[in-house]
Motif scaffolding. Structure first.
Motif, PDB file in Angstrom:
ATOM      1  N   GLY A 193       0.796  -1.224   0.000  1.00 56.87           N
ATOM      2  CA  GLY A 193       0.000   0.000   0.000  1.00 56.87           C
ATOM      3  C   GLY A 193       0.825   1.269   0.000  1.00 56.87           C
ATOM      4  O   GLY A 193       0.335   2.336   0.399  1.00 56.87           O
ATOM      5  N   ILE A 194       2.080   1.184  -0.452  1.00 65.74           N
ATOM      6  CA  ILE A 194       2.940   2.372  -0.508  1.00 65.74           C
ATOM      7  C   ILE A 194       2.756   3.096  -1.834  1.00 65.74           C
ATOM      8  O   ILE A 194       2.701   4.330  -1.871  1.00 65.74           O
ATOM      9  N   TYR A 195       2.656   2.346  -2.917  1.00 69.76           N
ATOM     10  CA  TYR A 195       2.416   2.919  -4.236  1.00 69.76           C
ATOM     11  C   TYR A 195       1.069   2.410  -4.768  1.00 69.76           C
ATOM     12  O   TYR A 195       0.650   1.285  -4.495  1.00 69.76           O
ATOM     13  N   GLU A 196       0.419   3.266  -5.554  1.00 64.95           N
ATOM     14  CA  GLU A 196      -0.753   2.849  -6.324  1.00 64.95           C
ATOM     15  C   GLU A 196      -0.590   3.391  -7.738  1.00 64.95           C
ATOM     16  O   GLU A 196      -0.414   4.601  -7.931  1.00 64.95           O
ATOM     17  N   PHE A 197      -0.637   2.497  -8.726  1.00 64.92           N
ATOM     18  CA  PHE A 197      -0.419   2.892 -10.112  1.00 64.92           C
ATOM     19  C   PHE A 197      -1.737   2.971 -10.879  1.00 64.92           C
ATOM     20  O   PHE A 197      -2.652   2.171 -10.670  1.00 64.92           O
ATOM     21  N   ILE A 198      -1.803   3.946 -11.781  1.00 61.63           N
ATOM     22  CA  ILE A 198      -2.918   4.098 -12.715  1.00 61.63           C
ATOM     23  C   ILE A 198      -2.288   4.213 -14.096  1.00 61.63           C
ATOM     24  O   ILE A 198      -1.338   4.987 -14.281  1.00 61.63           O
ATOM     25  N   PHE A 199      -2.809   3.478 -15.068  1.00 62.38           N
ATOM     26  CA  PHE A 199      -2.169   3.419 -16.375  1.00 62.38           C
ATOM     27  C   PHE A 199      -3.077   3.980 -17.463  1.00 62.38           C
ATOM     28  O   PHE A 199      -4.302   3.837 -17.415  1.00 62.38           O
ATOM     29  N   ALA A 200      -2.447   4.634 -18.448  1.00 59.99           N
ATOM     30  CA  ALA A 200      -3.167   5.178 -19.601  1.00 59.99           C
ATOM     31  C   ALA A 200      -2.282   5.025 -20.830  1.00 59.99           C
ATOM     32  O   ALA A 200      -1.056   5.159 -20.744  1.00 59.99           O
ATOM     33  N   GLY A 201      -2.901   4.765 -21.991  1.00 61.78           N
ATOM     34  CA  GLY A 201      -2.136   4.502 -23.206  1.00 61.78           C
ATOM     35  C   GLY A 201      -1.780   5.724 -24.018  1.00 61.78           C
ATOM     36  O   GLY A 201      -1.019   5.634 -24.983  1.00 61.78           O
ATOM     37  N   ASN A 202      -2.317   6.904 -23.664  1.00 63.46           N
ATOM     38  CA  ASN A 202      -1.980   8.125 -24.386  1.00 63.46           C
ATOM     39  C   ASN A 202      -2.372   9.321 -23.521  1.00 63.46           C
ATOM     40  O   ASN A 202      -2.987   9.172 -22.453  1.00 63.46           O
ATOM     41  N   GLY A 203      -2.039  10.519 -24.004  1.00 63.48           N
ATOM     42  CA  GLY A 203      -2.296  11.717 -23.206  1.00 63.48           C
ATOM     43  C   GLY A 203      -3.762  11.979 -22.947  1.00 63.48           C
ATOM     44  O   GLY A 203      -4.150  12.422 -21.864  1.00 63.48           O
ATOM     45  N   GLU A 204      -4.605  11.696 -23.949  1.00 59.35           N
ATOM     46  CA  GLU A 204      -6.034  11.935 -23.776  1.00 59.35           C
ATOM     47  C   GLU A 204      -6.618  11.018 -22.703  1.00 59.35           C
ATOM     48  O   GLU A 204      -7.394  11.451 -21.837  1.00 59.35           O
ATOM     49  N   ALA A 205      -6.239   9.743 -22.753  1.00 56.90           N
ATOM     50  CA  ALA A 205      -6.698   8.805 -21.729  1.00 56.90           C
ATOM     51  C   ALA A 205      -6.138   9.178 -20.363  1.00 56.90           C
ATOM     52  O   ALA A 205      -6.805   9.020 -19.334  1.00 56.90           O
ATOM     53  N   ALA A 206      -4.911   9.688 -20.343  1.00 54.04           N
ATOM     54  CA  ALA A 206      -4.301  10.098 -19.079  1.00 54.04           C
ATOM     55  C   ALA A 206      -5.052  11.276 -18.459  1.00 54.04           C
ATOM     56  O   ALA A 206      -5.237  11.334 -17.236  1.00 54.04           O
TER      57      ALA A 206
END
Length: 651
Positions: free
Chosen positions: A310-323
């Motif tokens: 529970g130290i890091y939590e990642f969120i992923f996106a494939g391009n700037g718009e999705a980010a």
């Protein structure tokens, strides 16, 4: 009226509601063969030219807004001298009915509601339109596929920045436009609105949705108006068990009496609300924007232990718009890792959009060594750091931790700024600005300046303190000052001090005399308008007495430096004269002496009120009351400049 045909094409079938100036019917369009909603002006409004103008303005204002969260206008016309508006027919219920049935909504349901309202408000604001009557009854939950769509209704009291509307008539009559429980303090004072007034109303809607109660509730319109302008509201966490305490801070800003202290856009308000929902002492949130699938796998493998702990939590996106979409969904993101070359929206474009969504998150650019030109461009645009591919895991972890610490410091500083705002409420604005610009030592310097001084006294308020309990008397006094002070500050005045039931304001710089006179005239008009609305038993009916004088004053710090108690003030004949004139004034008068009248007679009309004794036992002095801005000044494009003497500084 059922089965009546309007304009030979709209057949009324059943009444489905009513708005501010009209009755709303379900009707059938005989030409296009579709059901519509038709709003017909009520008979009592048809004879009013002002109401007819507002009705037409509603139609023309909304017709140019093509937004899915604003009810759409199909047609406008006049049938047998009765105006009508044709709108899309909606199925569902308004928010008022839903809140009456369910009483409270969950934070997530409230967030969904606010997001859709915000889109509609943002579109209206971009077109220069202020709704002015935003309330649950004007928020419709329309049934759509695949779910509900929120629609804003009834722009019948809309204000546009491109039309004069009928605000001068409203102010002179003392009428308030809007629904009292959802009106902002500036609407209570009947000043010219802007979009932040709608944001206040949105804050009230959110408060009621979360708690089931209104933030300001009082018996009688007069008490309600005082409460809106003066009283604090119960912290929402004290009314709804289990509600995150972070909402208390959110509403302190959403319902700030001063519009400048509120959220400045609907988007900002929604982002802050979402941040409260998601904020916790949990993991560092990292958004990774990269179109290479291997990057997602590498991050999960490299930091699997920290993710598990529970130290890091990642969120992923494939391009700037999705980010950007993910950033809106997760407004508490701390660190952004983004590639530069991505489809749809590249990393540089994404970098430029980040601050408008999350002002705290910091971006680390990730790219190949051969792309140094773009990396340099990113750093110049505000990127916090950069990493080169292939990524070294030790370097990556150190960069994430360093960036997260920096973001945490930014958040702490923001909280400190909020605390300082509270402290500044008890400190002279003149002292704050002087120390900020010139340093603490220079605050002890003094200077002779040309200025205009105004004293505004609440007439015979001492009697109120004898008749009311202490807490109530102070509340009623603050209610008066909440109307007075904003107008003084709007014209560049600085509140020097409060002297019991009087406020002393100082105007310096270019055109200090006309600005001071304009401010006092506006204060007088606003106080009279609020008194008419609040009723005879309200504190506003005491009336105000104003004295104003101009000339050279000595400004500087007085008090005991040895014991650490200093106050910044102005001294001089103009100060004394203004105070004497205020004491000699009768309710509703703005008294000035002959020099002020001579200096400003081209700008204002004055009436001679005869001799008044300015000091006990003294001889009567001929004084003048400010009547209004002169006709010549009103026709001019701006306020004429008056000569200001140069400033000298003394140590």
């Amino acid at each position: 009226m059922s089965n009546r045909t309007i304009a030979r094409k709209y057949t009324l079938t059943r009444q489905i509601g009513h708005g501010g100036m009209g009755v709303i019917w379900e009707a059938f369009d005989e030409v296009l063969r579709r059901a519509v909603a038709l709003k017909v002006m009520t008979p009592e409004h048809v004879t009013s030219d002002t109401a007819r103008r507002r009705f037409q303005r509603e139609a023309t204002a909304i017709a140019r807004l093509r937004n899915e969260h604003i009810v759409q206008i199909h047609d406008y016309g006049i049938d047998e001298d009765c105006p009508y508006i044709v709108m899309e027919l909606l199925e569902g219920e308004d928010l008022e009915n839903r809140l009456n049935r369910e009483r409270q909504l969950s934070p997530s349901a409230t967030l969904s509601l606010l997001r859709q309202i915000a889109i509609g408000l943002q579109a209206a604001n971009s077109a220069g339109i202020v709704h002015r009557d935003l309330k649950p009854a004007n928020v419709f939950m329309a049934r759509k596929e695949p779910g509900e769509c929120v629609k804003l209704l009834d722009f019948g009291v809309v204000w546009t920045f491109f039309e004069g509307a009928d605000e001068s008539q409203q102010r002179s009559s003392g009428r308030a436009i809007g629904t009292p429980a959802y009106m902002s303090p500036e609407q209570v004072r009947a000043v010219e609105p802007d979009h932040r007034s709608d944001l206040w109303s949105l804050g009230v809607i959110a408060y009621r949705a979360l708690t089931g109660r209104l933030p300001f509730a009082a018996r009688g319109i007069g008490e309600l108006l005082i409460s809106i302008c003066t009283d604090p509201f119960p912290p929402p966490s004290s009314l709804a068990p289990g509600l995150q305490p972070g909402f208390d801070g959110f509403f302190q800003r959403a319902l700030a009496k001063d519009p400048a202290q509120r959220f400045q856009s609907a988007r900002e308000l929604v982002a802050a609300f979402a941040a409260v929902i998601e904020a916790s002492s949990g993991p560092t949130k990292i958004l990774v924007a990269d179109d290479e699938p291997d990057v997602t796998l590498m991050m999960k493998l490299q930091f699997r232990q920290k993710i598990r702990d529970g130290i890091y939590e990642f969120i992923f996106a494939g391009n700037g718009e999705a980010a950007l979409h993910e950033l809106r969904r997760h407004p508490d993101v701390d660190v952004i890792l983004t590639d530069i070359k991505m489809p749809v929206m590249d990393g540089l474009t994404f970098l430029g959009r980040v601050p408008e969504v999350n002002p705290f998150a910091k971006t680390v650019m990730v790219s190949a060594y051969g792309d140094m030109v773009n990396i340099r461009s990113a750093m110049n645009q505000g990127a916090f750091d950069f990493l080169l591919k292939p990524i070294h895991c030790t370097d990556l972890e150190a960069t994430i931790d360093k960036t997260a610490r920096h973001v945490a410091e930014l958040r702490r500083n923001a909280r400190s700024d909020e605390e300082n705002k509270v402290l500044r409420q008890f400190t002279s604005a003149a002292v704050v600005e002087r120390i900020r610009e010139m340093g603490p030592a220079i605050a002890l310097a003094s200077e002779a300046v040309m200025a205009t001084v105004a004293f505004i006294d609440i007439f015979q308020f001492t009697q109120v303190t004898k008749e009311r309990p202490p807490g109530e008397a102070m509340r009623l006094l603050r209610a008066n000052f909440e109307v007075i002070v904003p107008e003084l500050m709007a014209k560049g005045g600085v509140v020097d001090k409060y002297l019991g039931d009087a406020v002393m304001a100082v105007f310096q710089g270019p055109d200090h005399l006309p600005r001071a006179l304009s401010a006092c005239a506006i204060v007088r008009a606003q106080m009279a308008a609020v008194a008419r609305r609040a009723g005879e038993s309200s504190p506003y009916t005491q009336g105000i007495c104003i004295g104003l004088s101009t000339g050279q004053v000595l400004s500087g710090s007085v008090g005991s430096q040895a014991y650490g108690r200093l106050d910044y003030t102005v001294l001089g004949e103009a100060v004394n004269t203004a105070a004497h004139l205020a004491r000699a004034a009768r309710p509703g008068e703005i008294l000035v002496d002959a020099p002020v009248r001579e200096a400003a007679r081209a700008l204002f009309d004055f009436e001679e009120v005869g001799g008044r004794c300015l000091v006990p036992g003294g001889s009567p002095v001929n004084v003048f009351n400010v009547v209004r801005r002169s006709a010549a000044a009103l026709l001019s494009d701006g306020e004429p400049t008056v000569a200001i003497a140069t400033t000298t500084t003394m140590r």
